[in-house]
Design a protein around this motif. Structure first.
Motif, PDB file in Angstrom:
ATOM      1  N   ASP A  60       0.832  -1.214   0.000  1.00 24.23           N
ATOM      2  CA  ASP A  60       0.000   0.000   0.000  1.00 24.23           C
ATOM      3  C   ASP A  60       0.862   1.259   0.000  1.00 24.23           C
ATOM      4  O   ASP A  60       0.572   2.216  -0.712  1.00 24.23           O
ATOM      5  CB  ASP A  60      -0.926   0.018   1.224  1.00 24.23           C
ATOM      6  N   ALA A  61       1.905   1.244   0.812  1.00 26.47           N
ATOM      7  CA  ALA A  61       2.792   2.405   0.880  1.00 26.47           C
ATOM      8  C   ALA A  61       3.489   2.638  -0.464  1.00 26.47           C
ATOM      9  O   ALA A  61       3.630   3.791  -0.900  1.00 26.47           O
ATOM     10  CB  ALA A  61       3.820   2.229   1.996  1.00 26.47           C
ATOM     11  N   LEU A  62       3.906   1.573  -1.117  1.00 27.76           N
ATOM     12  CA  LEU A  62       4.563   1.731  -2.427  1.00 27.76           C
ATOM     13  C   LEU A  62       3.585   2.212  -3.491  1.00 27.76           C
ATOM     14  O   LEU A  62       3.951   3.019  -4.350  1.00 27.76           O
ATOM     15  CB  LEU A  62       5.213   0.422  -2.871  1.00 27.76           C
ATOM     16  N   HIS A  63       2.349   1.751  -3.439  1.00 26.19           N
ATOM     17  CA  HIS A  63       1.361   2.220  -4.410  1.00 26.19           C
ATOM     18  C   HIS A  63       1.097   3.709  -4.226  1.00 26.19           C
ATOM     19  O   HIS A  63       1.005   4.462  -5.204  1.00 26.19           O
ATOM     20  CB  HIS A  63       0.072   1.423  -4.285  1.00 26.19           C
ATOM     21  N   GLU A  64       0.968   4.134  -2.984  1.00 30.16           N
ATOM     22  CA  GLU A  64       0.779   5.557  -2.712  1.00 30.16           C
ATOM     23  C   GLU A  64       2.011   6.354  -3.135  1.00 30.16           C
ATOM     24  O   GLU A  64       1.902   7.468  -3.647  1.00 30.16           O
ATOM     25  CB  GLU A  64       0.488   5.772  -1.222  1.00 30.16           C
ATOM     26  N   THR A  65       3.187   5.786  -2.949  1.00 34.32           N
ATOM     27  CA  THR A  65       4.429   6.442  -3.369  1.00 34.32           C
ATOM     28  C   THR A  65       4.430   6.628  -4.884  1.00 34.32           C
ATOM     29  O   THR A  65       4.833   7.684  -5.382  1.00 34.32           O
ATOM     30  CB  THR A  65       5.650   5.618  -2.931  1.00 34.32           C
ATOM     31  N   TRP A  66       3.987   5.614  -5.599  1.00 38.66           N
ATOM     32  CA  TRP A  66       3.887   5.699  -7.062  1.00 38.66           C
ATOM     33  C   TRP A  66       3.036   6.913  -7.458  1.00 38.66           C
ATOM     34  O   TRP A  66       3.408   7.685  -8.338  1.00 38.66           O
ATOM     35  CB  TRP A  66       3.275   4.408  -7.594  1.00 38.66           C
ATOM     36  N   LEU A  67       1.907   7.065  -6.768  1.00 43.85           N
ATOM     37  CA  LEU A  67       1.020   8.185  -7.076  1.00 43.85           C
ATOM     38  C   LEU A  67       1.659   9.524  -6.687  1.00 43.85           C
ATOM     39  O   LEU A  67       1.544  10.511  -7.421  1.00 43.85           O
ATOM     40  CB  LEU A  67      -0.315   8.018  -6.353  1.00 43.85           C
ATOM     41  N   ARG A  68       2.325   9.552  -5.564  1.00 41.68           N
ATOM     42  CA  ARG A  68       2.955  10.798  -5.117  1.00 41.68           C
ATOM     43  C   ARG A  68       4.135  11.212  -5.986  1.00 41.68           C
ATOM     44  O   ARG A  68       4.447  12.391  -6.090  1.00 41.68           O
ATOM     45  CB  ARG A  68       3.408  10.680  -3.663  1.00 41.68           C
ATOM     46  N   LEU A  69       4.777  10.249  -6.599  1.00 49.07           N
ATOM     47  CA  LEU A  69       5.896  10.571  -7.485  1.00 49.07           C
ATOM     48  C   LEU A  69       5.437  11.440  -8.656  1.00 49.07           C
ATOM     49  O   LEU A  69       6.197  12.265  -9.155  1.00 49.07           O
ATOM     50  CB  LEU A  69       6.557   9.298  -8.021  1.00 49.07           C
ATOM     51  N   GLU A  70       4.203  11.262  -9.068  1.00 47.72           N
ATOM     52  CA  GLU A  70       3.680  12.046 -10.184  1.00 47.72           C
ATOM     53  C   GLU A  70       3.616  13.532  -9.835  1.00 47.72           C
ATOM     54  O   GLU A  70       3.812  14.381 -10.692  1.00 47.72           O
ATOM     55  CB  GLU A  70       2.286  11.551 -10.579  1.00 47.72           C
ATOM     56  N   ASN A  71       3.388  13.852  -8.567  1.00 49.37           N
ATOM     57  CA  ASN A  71       3.261  15.249  -8.144  1.00 49.37           C
ATOM     58  C   ASN A  71       4.455  15.750  -7.341  1.00 49.37           C
ATOM     59  O   ASN A  71       4.409  16.849  -6.806  1.00 49.37           O
ATOM     60  CB  ASN A  71       1.985  15.420  -7.309  1.00 49.37           C
ATOM     61  N   ALA A  72       5.506  14.932  -7.232  1.00 49.88           N
ATOM     62  CA  ALA A  72       6.676  15.327  -6.441  1.00 49.88           C
ATOM     63  C   ALA A  72       7.301  16.590  -7.040  1.00 49.88           C
ATOM     64  O   ALA A  72       7.365  16.756  -8.252  1.00 49.88           O
ATOM     65  CB  ALA A  72       7.691  14.195  -6.407  1.00 49.88           C
ATOM     66  N   ASN A  73       7.769  17.467  -6.175  1.00 50.58           N
ATOM     67  CA  ASN A  73       8.300  18.751  -6.622  1.00 50.58           C
ATOM     68  C   ASN A  73       9.742  18.917  -6.136  1.00 50.58           C
ATOM     69  O   ASN A  73      10.017  19.677  -5.227  1.00 50.58           O
ATOM     70  CB  ASN A  73       7.415  19.884  -6.111  1.00 50.58           C
ATOM     71  N   VAL A  74      10.656  18.187  -6.753  1.00 51.27           N
ATOM     72  CA  VAL A  74      12.073  18.288  -6.436  1.00 51.27           C
ATOM     73  C   VAL A  74      12.784  18.652  -7.731  1.00 51.27           C
ATOM     74  O   VAL A  74      12.629  17.986  -8.743  1.00 51.27           O
ATOM     75  CB  VAL A  74      12.622  16.956  -5.876  1.00 51.27           C
ATOM     76  N   THR A  75      13.561  19.709  -7.696  1.00 56.83           N
ATOM     77  CA  THR A  75      14.180  20.203  -8.925  1.00 56.83           C
ATOM     78  C   THR A  75      15.585  19.665  -9.152  1.00 56.83           C
ATOM     79  O   THR A  75      16.137  19.844 -10.222  1.00 56.83           O
ATOM     80  CB  THR A  75      14.233  21.737  -8.905  1.00 56.83           C
ATOM     81  N   THR A  76      16.171  19.007  -8.161  1.00 59.19           N
ATOM     82  CA  THR A  76      17.544  18.505  -8.307  1.00 59.19           C
ATOM     83  C   THR A  76      17.536  17.050  -8.722  1.00 59.19           C
ATOM     84  O   THR A  76      16.549  16.342  -8.560  1.00 59.19           O
ATOM     85  CB  THR A  76      18.322  18.640  -6.983  1.00 59.19           C
ATOM     86  N   GLN A  77      18.662  16.602  -9.227  1.00 66.28           N
ATOM     87  CA  GLN A  77      18.833  15.205  -9.611  1.00 66.28           C
ATOM     88  C   GLN A  77      18.922  14.345  -8.345  1.00 66.28           C
ATOM     89  O   GLN A  77      19.544  14.738  -7.368  1.00 66.28           O
ATOM     90  CB  GLN A  77      20.117  15.057 -10.445  1.00 66.28           C
ATOM     91  N   VAL A  78      18.312  13.165  -8.360  1.00 65.14           N
ATOM     92  CA  VAL A  78      18.323  12.259  -7.215  1.00 65.14           C
ATOM     93  C   VAL A  78      19.573  11.396  -7.303  1.00 65.14           C
ATOM     94  O   VAL A  78      19.778  10.684  -8.281  1.00 65.14           O
ATOM     95  CB  VAL A  78      17.052  11.385  -7.205  1.00 65.14           C
ATOM     96  N   ALA A  79      20.423  11.475  -6.277  1.00 61.79           N
ATOM     97  CA  ALA A  79      21.692  10.736  -6.281  1.00 61.79           C
ATOM     98  C   ALA A  79      21.477   9.248  -6.005  1.00 61.79           C
ATOM     99  O   ALA A  79      22.071   8.400  -6.651  1.00 61.79           O
ATOM    100  CB  ALA A  79      22.640  11.327  -5.248  1.00 61.79           C
ATOM    101  N   ASN A  80      20.637   8.906  -5.033  1.00 59.86           N
ATOM    102  CA  ASN A  80      20.398   7.513  -4.665  1.00 59.86           C
ATOM    103  C   ASN A  80      18.892   7.261  -4.783  1.00 59.86           C
ATOM    104  O   ASN A  80      18.130   7.518  -3.852  1.00 59.86           O
ATOM    105  CB  ASN A  80      20.899   7.247  -3.251  1.00 59.86           C
TER     106      ASN A  80
END
Length: 182
Positions: free
Chosen positions: A36-56
């Motif tokens: 459930d947490a991963l499914h919600e994470t999938w949905l939240r990734l669509e609206n995530a607001n981070v402008t920098t490159q993710v290192a890990n």
């Protein structure tokens, strides 16, 4: 977050889904909670607001999913009020028969004996985690010790209890975690 980074994170989540579920299962206490947490994470990734490159990317996704799991846990805890608990306690147990009650009391006494074999701090940490449902971070703050020491003490206490219960011949096939999800 740039579209390419968002797409990469979602692809990583999909490709490493089984691994991520196993990692989150330790945090949530159940495979369903982790999923459930991963499914919600999938949905939240669509609206995530981070402008920098993710290192890990793994750490980013796990951190985000961990936060989602904590949010879900807090929502669930809010829904059960004292009145609800009292109502649930008044529901008769149709399966309660004298033999089951005696057996359950015997198991409780055996568990109390096992707990008495733990050091006072280990016993207090185990009770705080599995009975009171405190997070490891909260236990560390309460006892004034490091998070790593809490994890070590909790692991040692659980191993000790499991070993003692198995030696006594009482196998508990169900979940070994308490009401705590974290």
């Amino acid at each position: 977050m740039a579209d390419s980074t968002r797409v990469q994170l979602r692809k990583l989540l999909a490709s490493r889904y089984a691994y991520l579920v196993r990692r989150l299962e330790r945090v949530t206490g159940s495979k369903d909670g982790a999923a459930d947490a991963l499914h919600e994470t999938w949905l939240r990734l669509e609206n995530a607001n981070v402008t920098t490159q993710v290192a890990n990317a793994d750490a980013y996704i796990l951190g985000m999913a961990n936060n989602v799991a904590i949010d879900q846990h807090r929502r669930e805890r809010r829904h059960l009020h004292d009145d609800d608990v009292e109502t649930l306690m008044e529901v008769p147990d149709e399966l309660a028969d004298p033999a089951r009650i005696v057996e359950a009391r015997r198991k409780v006494e055996a568990l109390k004996d096992v707990l008495r074999g733990l050091t006072p701090r280990r016993r207090a940490i185990l009770i705080a985690a599995r009975v009171d449902g405190l997070l490891n971070r909260e236990i560390a703050e309460q006892f004034g010790i490091s998070l790593r020491l809490v994890e070590s003490e909790l692991s040692a206490a659980l191993k000790y209890c499991l070993q003692r219960v198995q030696e006594a011949g009482d196998a508990y096939p169900g979940s070994r975690s308490g009401p705590r999800k974290f």
